[in-house]
Design a protein around this motif. Structure first.
Motif, short mmCIF file in Angstrom:
data_model
loop_
_atom_site.label_atom_id
_atom_site.label_comp_id
_atom_site.label_asym_id
_atom_site.label_seq_id
_atom_site.Cartn_x
_atom_site.Cartn_y
_atom_site.Cartn_z
N ASP A 27 0.89 -1.27 -0.10
CA ASP A 27 -0.08 0.16 -0.05
C ASP A 27 0.86 1.24 -0.08
OD1 ASP A 27 -2.22 -1.24 -0.07
OD2 ASP A 27 -2.63 -1.24 2.15
N ALA A 28 2.00 1.26 0.57
CA ALA A 28 2.65 2.34 0.68
C ALA A 28 3.36 2.66 -0.75
CB ALA A 28 3.94 2.15 2.00
N TYR A 29 3.94 1.56 -1.25
CA TYR A 29 4.40 1.53 -2.70
C TYR A 29 3.30 2.24 -3.58
CZ TYR A 29 5.45 -0.04 -7.29
OH TYR A 29 5.58 -0.32 -8.79
N HIS A 30 2.30 1.55 -3.65
CA HIS A 30 1.27 2.10 -4.55
C HIS A 30 0.83 3.63 -4.13
CE1 HIS A 30 0.58 -1.65 -6.85
NE2 HIS A 30 0.49 -2.35 -5.85
N PRO B 218 7.89 -0.42 6.55
CA PRO B 218 7.37 -0.58 5.13
C PRO B 218 7.47 0.68 4.25
CG PRO B 218 5.50 -0.34 6.93
CD PRO B 218 6.90 -0.48 7.61
N ILE B 219 7.78 1.74 4.70
CA ILE B 219 8.26 2.95 3.74
C ILE B 219 9.50 2.48 3.44
CG2 ILE B 219 8.84 5.36 3.78
CD1 ILE B 219 5.72 5.19 4.11
N ARG B 220 10.23 1.97 4.21
CA ARG B 220 11.60 1.82 3.61
C ARG B 220 11.65 0.78 2.48
NH1 ARG B 220 13.51 -0.10 8.24
NH2 ARG B 220 13.95 2.22 8.97
N GLU B 221 10.80 -0.20 2.68
CA GLU B 221 10.62 -1.46 1.70
C GLU B 221 10.20 -0.57 0.44
OE1 GLU B 221 9.10 -4.89 3.02
OE2 GLU B 221 9.77 -4.78 5.13
N ALA B 222 9.12 0.09 0.49
CA ALA B 222 8.24 0.64 -0.70
C ALA B 222 9.50 1.52 -1.36
CB ALA B 222 7.30 1.69 -0.12
N LEU B 223 10.33 2.24 -0.74
CA LEU B 223 11.20 3.23 -1.25
C LEU B 223 12.26 2.57 -1.94
CD1 LEU B 223 11.72 5.89 1.31
CD2 LEU B 223 10.64 6.19 -0.65
N HIS B 224 12.51 1.13 -1.59
CA HIS B 224 13.86 0.33 -2.12
C HIS B 224 13.03 -0.10 -3.66
CE1 HIS B 224 17.02 -2.34 -2.64
NE2 HIS B 224 16.00 -3.25 -2.91
N ARG B 225 11.97 -0.38 -3.43
CA ARG B 225 11.39 -0.70 -4.68
C ARG B 225 10.95 0.26 -5.82
NH1 ARG B 225 5.13 -4.05 -4.95
NH2 ARG B 225 5.00 -3.89 -7.21
N GLU C 159 12.97 2.70 -5.91
CA GLU C 159 14.41 2.98 -6.55
C GLU C 159 14.81 2.02 -7.59
OE1 GLU C 159 18.99 3.46 -4.65
OE2 GLU C 159 17.35 2.54 -3.41
N GLN C 160 14.44 0.84 -7.29
CA GLN C 160 14.59 -0.27 -8.36
C GLN C 160 14.06 0.03 -9.62
OE1 GLN C 160 13.67 -3.64 -6.10
NE2 GLN C 160 15.71 -4.24 -5.98
N GLU C 161 12.92 0.63 -9.62
CA GLU C 161 12.03 0.63 -10.62
C GLU C 161 12.39 2.24 -11.52
OE1 GLU C 161 7.92 0.13 -9.44
OE2 GLU C 161 8.22 -1.97 -9.22
N GLY C 162 13.25 2.95 -10.76
CA GLY C 162 13.65 4.15 -11.27
C GLY C 162 12.83 5.60 -10.86
N PHE C 163 11.77 5.14 -10.05
CA PHE C 163 10.78 6.15 -9.58
C PHE C 163 11.49 7.47 -8.63
CE2 PHE C 163 7.78 3.27 -11.20
CZ PHE C 163 6.95 4.26 -11.91
N VAL C 164 12.66 6.88 -7.82
CA VAL C 164 13.24 7.52 -7.07
C VAL C 164 14.79 7.40 -7.07
CG1 VAL C 164 11.50 7.70 -5.34
CG2 VAL C 164 13.00 6.05 -4.90
N VAL C 165 15.54 8.17 -6.66
CA VAL C 165 16.96 8.28 -6.59
C VAL C 165 17.43 8.54 -5.36
CG1 VAL C 165 17.14 8.66 -9.29
CG2 VAL C 165 17.20 10.49 -7.42
N ARG C 166 18.67 7.62 -4.93
CA ARG C 166 19.23 7.87 -3.82
C ARG C 166 20.57 8.29 -3.98
NH1 ARG C 166 18.22 4.79 0.95
NH2 ARG C 166 16.91 3.37 -0.30
N ARG C 167 20.88 9.54 -3.47
CA ARG C 167 22.06 10.28 -3.60
C ARG C 167 23.18 9.60 -2.71
NH1 ARG C 167 20.36 12.55 -7.99
NH2 ARG C 167 18.92 14.34 -7.52
N PRO C 168 24.49 9.85 -2.88
CA PRO C 168 25.46 9.26 -2.11
C PRO C 168 25.42 9.73 -0.83
CG PRO C 168 26.53 10.04 -4.25
CD PRO C 168 24.85 10.63 -4.21
#
Length: 236
Positions: A17-20, A52-59, A61-70
Protein backbone atom coordinates in the motif's frame (compact mmCIF):
# COMPACT_ATOMS: atom_id res chain seq x y z
CA UNK A 1 6.20 18.38 0.26
CA UNK A 2 2.60 19.20 1.16
CA UNK A 3 1.41 16.73 3.79
CA UNK A 4 -2.19 17.18 2.60
CA UNK A 5 -1.24 15.31 -0.57
CA UNK A 6 -0.90 12.03 1.29
CA UNK A 7 -3.04 10.40 3.94
CA UNK A 8 -3.45 7.28 6.05
CA UNK A 9 -3.76 3.98 4.20
CA UNK A 10 -5.64 0.82 5.23
CA UNK A 11 -3.54 -1.71 7.12
CA UNK A 12 -3.79 -4.57 4.63
CA UNK A 13 -0.36 -5.06 3.08
CA UNK A 14 1.43 -2.01 4.39
CA UNK A 15 4.48 -2.40 2.19
CA UNK A 16 2.39 -2.75 -0.99
CA UNK A 17 0.00 0.00 0.00
CA UNK A 18 2.87 2.37 0.76
CA UNK A 19 4.44 1.50 -2.58
CA UNK A 20 1.24 2.05 -4.57
CA UNK A 21 0.41 5.23 -2.67
CA UNK A 22 3.82 6.74 -3.32
CA UNK A 23 3.92 5.62 -6.94
CA UNK A 24 0.46 7.10 -7.54
CA UNK A 25 1.59 10.41 -6.02
CA UNK A 26 4.69 10.46 -8.24
CA UNK A 27 2.85 9.54 -11.45
CA UNK A 28 0.07 12.07 -10.80
CA UNK A 29 2.58 14.83 -10.11
CA UNK A 30 1.48 15.29 -6.49
CA UNK A 31 5.11 14.51 -5.65
CA UNK A 32 7.16 16.59 -8.06
CA UNK A 33 10.52 15.57 -9.59
CA UNK A 34 13.29 16.54 -7.21
CA UNK A 35 11.11 16.40 -4.08
CA UNK A 36 12.98 14.92 -1.13
CA UNK A 37 11.40 11.91 0.57
CA UNK A 38 12.24 10.95 4.14
CA UNK A 39 11.14 7.85 5.99
CA UNK A 40 10.01 9.67 9.16
CA UNK A 41 7.91 12.18 7.23
CA UNK A 42 6.31 9.53 5.00
CA UNK A 43 5.65 7.23 7.95
CA UNK A 44 3.91 10.09 9.73
CA UNK A 45 1.82 10.99 6.68
CA UNK A 46 0.79 7.40 5.94
CA UNK A 47 0.40 6.70 9.68
CA UNK A 48 2.45 3.51 9.53
CA UNK A 49 5.88 2.45 10.75
CA UNK A 50 9.08 3.24 8.88
CA UNK A 51 9.80 -0.37 7.86
CA UNK A 52 7.15 -0.66 5.08
CA UNK A 53 8.08 2.85 3.91
CA UNK A 54 11.72 1.77 3.62
CA UNK A 55 10.75 -1.31 1.60
CA UNK A 56 8.45 0.73 -0.66
CA UNK A 57 11.20 3.27 -1.33
CA UNK A 58 13.64 0.48 -2.16
CA UNK A 59 11.20 -0.93 -4.73
CA UNK A 60 10.57 2.51 -6.22
CA UNK A 61 14.32 3.04 -6.47
CA UNK A 62 14.71 -0.23 -8.38
CA UNK A 63 11.99 0.87 -10.80
CA UNK A 64 13.51 4.31 -11.37
CA UNK A 65 10.81 6.36 -9.66
CA UNK A 66 13.17 7.66 -6.96
CA UNK A 67 16.92 8.15 -6.74
CA UNK A 68 19.24 7.79 -3.76
CA UNK A 69 22.11 10.25 -3.48
CA UNK A 70 25.56 9.23 -2.20
CA UNK A 71 24.69 10.85 1.13
CA UNK A 72 21.70 8.50 1.44
CA UNK A 73 19.01 11.10 0.80
CA UNK A 74 16.13 10.02 -1.44
CA UNK A 75 14.45 12.20 -4.06
CA UNK A 76 11.74 11.78 -6.67
CA UNK A 77 13.66 11.04 -9.86
CA UNK A 78 13.87 13.83 -12.45
CA UNK A 79 12.06 13.52 -15.77
CA UNK A 80 15.00 12.71 -18.00
CA UNK A 81 14.61 13.05 -21.78
CA UNK A 82 17.35 10.54 -22.57
CA UNK A 83 15.80 7.95 -20.28
CA UNK A 84 12.39 8.46 -21.86
CA UNK A 85 13.81 8.16 -25.38
CA UNK A 86 15.54 4.91 -24.46
CA UNK A 87 12.43 3.50 -22.80
CA UNK A 88 10.30 4.24 -25.85
CA UNK A 89 12.92 2.75 -28.19
CA UNK A 90 12.88 -0.53 -26.26
CA UNK A 91 9.09 -0.44 -25.99
CA UNK A 92 8.73 0.03 -29.77
CA UNK A 93 10.84 -3.04 -30.50
CA UNK A 94 9.06 -5.23 -27.97
CA UNK A 95 5.49 -4.14 -28.70
CA UNK A 96 6.25 -4.41 -32.41
CA UNK A 97 7.36 -7.98 -31.78
CA UNK A 98 4.18 -8.66 -29.81
CA UNK A 99 2.06 -7.38 -32.71
CA UNK A 100 3.90 -9.56 -35.22
CA UNK A 101 3.37 -12.61 -33.00
CA UNK A 102 -0.31 -11.78 -32.48
CA UNK A 103 -1.17 -11.10 -36.13
CA UNK A 104 -1.44 -14.72 -37.38
CA UNK A 105 -3.64 -15.83 -34.49
CA UNK A 106 -5.77 -12.73 -33.85
CA UNK A 107 -9.44 -13.64 -33.43
CA UNK A 108 -12.67 -11.91 -34.38
CA UNK A 109 -13.35 -11.38 -30.68
CA UNK A 110 -9.94 -9.74 -30.28
CA UNK A 111 -10.61 -7.43 -33.21
CA UNK A 112 -14.06 -6.54 -31.86
CA UNK A 113 -12.56 -5.71 -28.46
CA UNK A 114 -9.88 -3.55 -30.05
CA UNK A 115 -12.50 -1.80 -32.20
CA UNK A 116 -14.39 -1.00 -29.01
CA UNK A 117 -11.26 0.38 -27.35
CA UNK A 118 -10.54 2.66 -30.33
CA UNK A 119 -14.07 4.03 -30.22
CA UNK A 120 -13.75 4.54 -26.47
CA UNK A 121 -10.52 6.45 -27.06
CA UNK A 122 -12.33 8.78 -29.46
CA UNK A 123 -15.38 9.22 -27.25
CA UNK A 124 -13.47 9.86 -24.03
CA UNK A 125 -11.06 12.26 -25.71
CA UNK A 126 -14.01 14.20 -27.18
CA UNK A 127 -15.51 14.43 -23.69
CA UNK A 128 -12.25 15.78 -22.32
CA UNK A 129 -11.41 12.62 -20.38
CA UNK A 130 -7.84 12.30 -21.61
CA UNK A 131 -6.82 9.92 -18.81
CA UNK A 132 -9.72 7.62 -19.67
CA UNK A 133 -8.70 7.76 -23.32
CA UNK A 134 -5.16 6.74 -22.35
CA UNK A 135 -6.54 3.79 -20.39
CA UNK A 136 -8.61 2.70 -23.39
CA UNK A 137 -5.44 2.82 -25.48
CA UNK A 138 -3.63 0.66 -22.97
CA UNK A 139 -6.50 -1.84 -23.03
CA UNK A 140 -6.11 -1.94 -26.83
CA UNK A 141 -2.44 -2.85 -26.50
CA UNK A 142 -3.22 -5.39 -23.77
CA UNK A 143 -5.27 -7.41 -26.27
CA UNK A 144 -2.23 -7.62 -28.54
CA UNK A 145 0.09 -8.54 -25.69
CA UNK A 146 -2.12 -11.37 -24.49
CA UNK A 147 -2.60 -12.71 -28.03
CA UNK A 148 1.19 -12.73 -28.58
CA UNK A 149 1.33 -15.81 -26.36
CA UNK A 150 4.77 -14.85 -25.06
CA UNK A 151 4.68 -14.48 -21.27
CA UNK A 152 8.24 -13.11 -20.85
CA UNK A 153 7.52 -10.50 -23.53
CA UNK A 154 4.32 -9.46 -21.74
CA UNK A 155 6.29 -9.02 -18.51
CA UNK A 156 8.96 -6.91 -20.24
CA UNK A 157 6.43 -4.60 -21.90
CA UNK A 158 4.44 -4.09 -18.72
CA UNK A 159 7.63 -3.21 -16.87
CA UNK A 160 8.46 -0.64 -19.55
CA UNK A 161 4.97 0.83 -19.34
CA UNK A 162 5.34 1.13 -15.59
CA UNK A 163 8.49 3.21 -15.96
CA UNK A 164 6.99 5.32 -18.75
CA UNK A 165 3.94 6.02 -16.56
CA UNK A 166 6.04 8.65 -14.74
CA UNK A 167 5.58 10.79 -17.83
CA UNK A 168 1.82 10.19 -17.93
CA UNK A 169 0.77 13.82 -17.52
CA UNK A 170 2.99 14.83 -20.45
CA UNK A 171 1.73 11.89 -22.51
CA UNK A 172 -1.82 13.10 -21.90
CA UNK A 173 -1.10 16.73 -22.68
CA UNK A 174 1.36 16.24 -25.50
CA UNK A 175 -0.68 14.24 -28.05
CA UNK A 176 -3.46 15.09 -30.43
CA UNK A 177 -6.02 12.48 -29.42
CA UNK A 178 -7.53 12.26 -32.90
CA UNK A 179 -4.14 11.36 -34.41
CA UNK A 180 -3.55 8.89 -31.60
CA UNK A 181 -6.84 7.10 -32.31
CA UNK A 182 -6.02 7.02 -36.04
CA UNK A 183 -2.69 5.34 -35.29
CA UNK A 184 -4.47 2.67 -33.27
CA UNK A 185 -6.89 2.19 -36.15
CA UNK A 186 -3.92 1.59 -38.44
CA UNK A 187 -2.60 -1.09 -36.07
CA UNK A 188 -6.06 -2.67 -35.93
CA UNK A 189 -6.33 -2.90 -39.71
CA UNK A 190 -2.82 -4.34 -39.99
CA UNK A 191 -3.76 -7.03 -37.48
CA UNK A 192 -7.03 -7.67 -39.30
CA UNK A 193 -5.01 -8.41 -42.44
CA UNK A 194 -3.04 -11.04 -40.52
CA UNK A 195 0.25 -9.64 -41.85
CA UNK A 196 2.96 -9.78 -39.13
CA UNK A 197 5.25 -7.28 -40.87
CA UNK A 198 2.50 -4.69 -41.31
CA UNK A 199 1.38 -5.16 -37.71
CA UNK A 200 4.92 -4.70 -36.42
CA UNK A 201 5.55 -1.60 -38.53
CA UNK A 202 2.25 0.07 -37.61
CA UNK A 203 2.88 -0.55 -33.91
CA UNK A 204 6.47 0.68 -33.99
CA UNK A 205 5.44 3.77 -35.95
CA UNK A 206 2.74 4.61 -33.40
CA UNK A 207 5.12 4.27 -30.46
CA UNK A 208 7.84 6.34 -32.14
CA UNK A 209 5.30 9.08 -32.86
CA UNK A 210 4.18 9.00 -29.23
CA UNK A 211 7.80 9.28 -28.11
CA UNK A 212 8.46 12.28 -30.36
CA UNK A 213 5.39 14.07 -29.04
CA UNK A 214 6.24 13.50 -25.38
CA UNK A 215 9.89 14.41 -25.88
CA UNK A 216 8.82 17.70 -27.46
CA UNK A 217 6.53 18.32 -24.51
CA UNK A 218 9.32 17.49 -22.06
CA UNK A 219 11.67 19.85 -23.89
CA UNK A 220 9.10 22.64 -23.73
CA UNK A 221 8.60 22.06 -20.00
CA UNK A 222 12.36 22.11 -19.39
CA UNK A 223 12.67 25.36 -21.31
CA UNK A 224 9.88 26.99 -19.31
CA UNK A 225 11.44 25.82 -16.04
CA UNK A 226 14.82 27.24 -17.08
CA UNK A 227 13.23 30.57 -17.97
CA UNK A 228 11.46 30.66 -14.61
CA UNK A 229 14.73 29.98 -12.78
CA UNK A 230 16.49 32.70 -14.76
CA UNK A 231 13.69 35.17 -14.05
CA UNK A 232 13.87 34.33 -10.36
CA UNK A 233 17.62 34.88 -10.36
CA UNK A 234 17.20 38.26 -12.06
CA UNK A 235 14.63 39.32 -9.50
CA UNK A 236 16.87 38.17 -6.69
Amino acid sequence: MNEAQLGPIPKRSLRDDAYHGLRRAIVSGALQPGAQLTEPQLARQFQISRSPIREALHRLEQEGFVVRRPNGRIFVAPLDAQELEQLYAVRAVNEGLAASLAAPSITDDDLAAMEHHVEEMRRLAAEGDVDGSLQAGQAFHDVILERSGNAPLVEIVRGLRLRISRFRTMIAAGRDQGSRAAEHREILEALRSGNPVHARCATERHIHQSAASVLNRLGDASGIAAEDRAAGADQG
